[in-house]
Design an enzyme around this catalytic site. Structure first.
Site, short mmCIF file in Angstrom:
data_model
loop_
_atom_site.label_atom_id
_atom_site.label_comp_id
_atom_site.label_asym_id
_atom_site.label_seq_id
_atom_site.Cartn_x
_atom_site.Cartn_y
_atom_site.Cartn_z
N SER A 160 -7.90 -25.09 -9.83
CA SER A 160 -6.47 -25.22 -9.56
C SER A 160 -5.71 -25.19 -10.87
CB SER A 160 -6.19 -26.50 -8.77
OG SER A 160 -4.81 -26.59 -8.45
N THR A 161 -5.07 -26.29 -11.25
CA THR A 161 -4.23 -26.33 -12.44
C THR A 161 -5.02 -25.96 -13.69
OG1 THR A 161 -3.25 -28.25 -11.35
CG2 THR A 161 -2.48 -27.74 -13.57
N HIS A 187 -6.26 -21.99 -6.50
CA HIS A 187 -4.94 -22.23 -5.92
C HIS A 187 -3.94 -21.26 -6.55
CE1 HIS A 187 -6.17 -26.69 -5.12
NE2 HIS A 187 -6.71 -25.86 -4.26
N MET A 277 -5.44 -30.60 -10.26
CA MET A 277 -4.88 -31.87 -9.80
C MET A 277 -5.42 -32.24 -8.42
SD MET A 277 -0.88 -31.76 -10.86
CE MET A 277 -0.38 -31.78 -12.57
N ASP A 280 -8.85 -31.64 -4.05
CA ASP A 280 -9.40 -30.51 -3.30
C ASP A 280 -10.72 -30.05 -3.93
OD1 ASP A 280 -9.58 -28.47 -1.40
OD2 ASP A 280 -8.50 -27.05 -2.68
#
Length: 341
Positions: A160-161, A187, A277, A280
């Site tokens: 993700s991030t 993501h 973050m 997930d």
């Protein structure tokens, strides 16, 4: 939510302020006219979300995002005047830790905000994530359809991030002729996935493709989830997109991909959970470890945000916790060991 606004144009800041305050419960935490000011204000008063312009004096939005994610990490949505005209900066910002990019709304007749629906939708998803209202990570599959195919070994990676840059490092360590298919859940909004696939392909020795519904994973190919639905290994052992769970705020969901592999993959493979973050992927990684997969989480020191890997480690889902530069070689070594008689 407390939302910060970073934009060098007074009119744009006012449009974003009106949009933020149009949702009951939202407040403007602070506003900044350039990236340097945003970094200082984020360090002094960390908001729930930052709406970050890209082209600004003193420090652009991509560099400001990098500084903020290192010193005062919080969700950053890139909000440029035009996404299409700033693709390179958009991807730089995403590599630095921005979650998504949405064009800045405009001011219409009578002072109404025009074209703000998409940004409001992104903020609503973030609000759900911040409140932990993510819904179930994976729905158990029903009976398999006939006509299952022969699958190569599988490697699954969730991020993700800060994920775009981390994925490039991991994939860059995989050799040409790698004996496994690689499935990626990053993501990212659907419109940016093809560009990310091209950038990853330019930095590794394997072909990187956006996954198509019905694809049969092939050895030596990287498949990137590329719609606003979730990528999974579906019935018949083909790649499939599913909207379930609808409530998952970040898409494609890592938990959905990992959970489908735990339920359907014919043999264990290797799964990796990278920077990001929230949580997930942590439950999905635990499912895979329980199913016999070799599971790896990125360590805290090399993460842009140590959220998803931390959750996995705390759940006991990771067999190994490794710095980013060691993950790719570890995946290669595991695949080579699995091929030995």
């Amino acid at each position: 939510m407390r939302i910060a606004i970073v934009n060098d144009l007074t009119l744009a800041r006012e449009v974003l302020r009106r949009l933020v305050l149009s949702v009951p419960g939202n407040a403007v935490a602070w506003a900044a006219a350039d990236g340097e000011e945003a970094v200082r204000k984020a360090a002094a008063d960390r908001p729930d979300v930052i709406l970050m312009d890209l082209v600004m004096p003193k420090m652009d939005g991509a560099e400001a995002t990098r500084h903020i994610m290192r010193g005062s990490p919080c969700p950053v949505l890139v909000v440029p005047a035009t996404v299409a005209g700033n693709f390179e900066l958009v991807y730089r910002a995403m590599g630095a830790g921005a979650l998504d990019a949405v064009e800045t709304p405009t001011l219409g007749p009578g002072g109404t905000v025009v074209n703000g629906e998409k940004l409001l939708g992104r903020l609503a998803k973030l609000d759900a994530a911040l409140r932990g209202a993510t819904g179930p990570g994976f729905v158990a599959p029903g009976p398999e359809e006939a006509g299952s195919v022969e699958l190569p070994p599988l490697v699954a990676v969730g991020a993700s991030t800060g994920g775009p840059d981390a994925l490039a490092v991991v994939l860059g360590a995989l050799p040409a002729g790698f004996p496994a298919a690689v499935l990626l859940a990053q993501h990212i909004a659907a419109e940016f996935a093809p560009g990310l696939a091209d950038r990853l392909a330019a930095r590794c020795r394997l072909p990187v493709r956006v996954a198509r519904d019905g694809d049969v994973p092939a050895a030596g190919v990287v498949y990137l989830g590329a719609t606003d639905d979730h990528l999974e290994l579906g019935p018949g052992l083909r790649l499939h997109y599913t909207p379930v769970p609808q409530s998952a705020p970040f898409r494609p969901s890592v938990d959905v991909l990992f959970g489908s592999l735990a339920a359907r993959a014919p043999r264990p493979g290797v799964a990796v959970l990278l920077t990001g973050m929230r949580e997930d992927g942590a439950d999905g990684l635990l499912r895979l470890r329980s199913a016999g997969w070799h599971t790896i989480a990125q360590d805290e020191r090399t993460c842009v945000v140590y959220g998803m890997p931390r959750a996995a480690v705390e759940k006991g889902a990771a067999v190994e916790v490794l710095p980013l530069h060691q993950i790719g070689p570890a995946v290669v070594a595991r695949m080579e060991a699995a091929r030995r008689p």
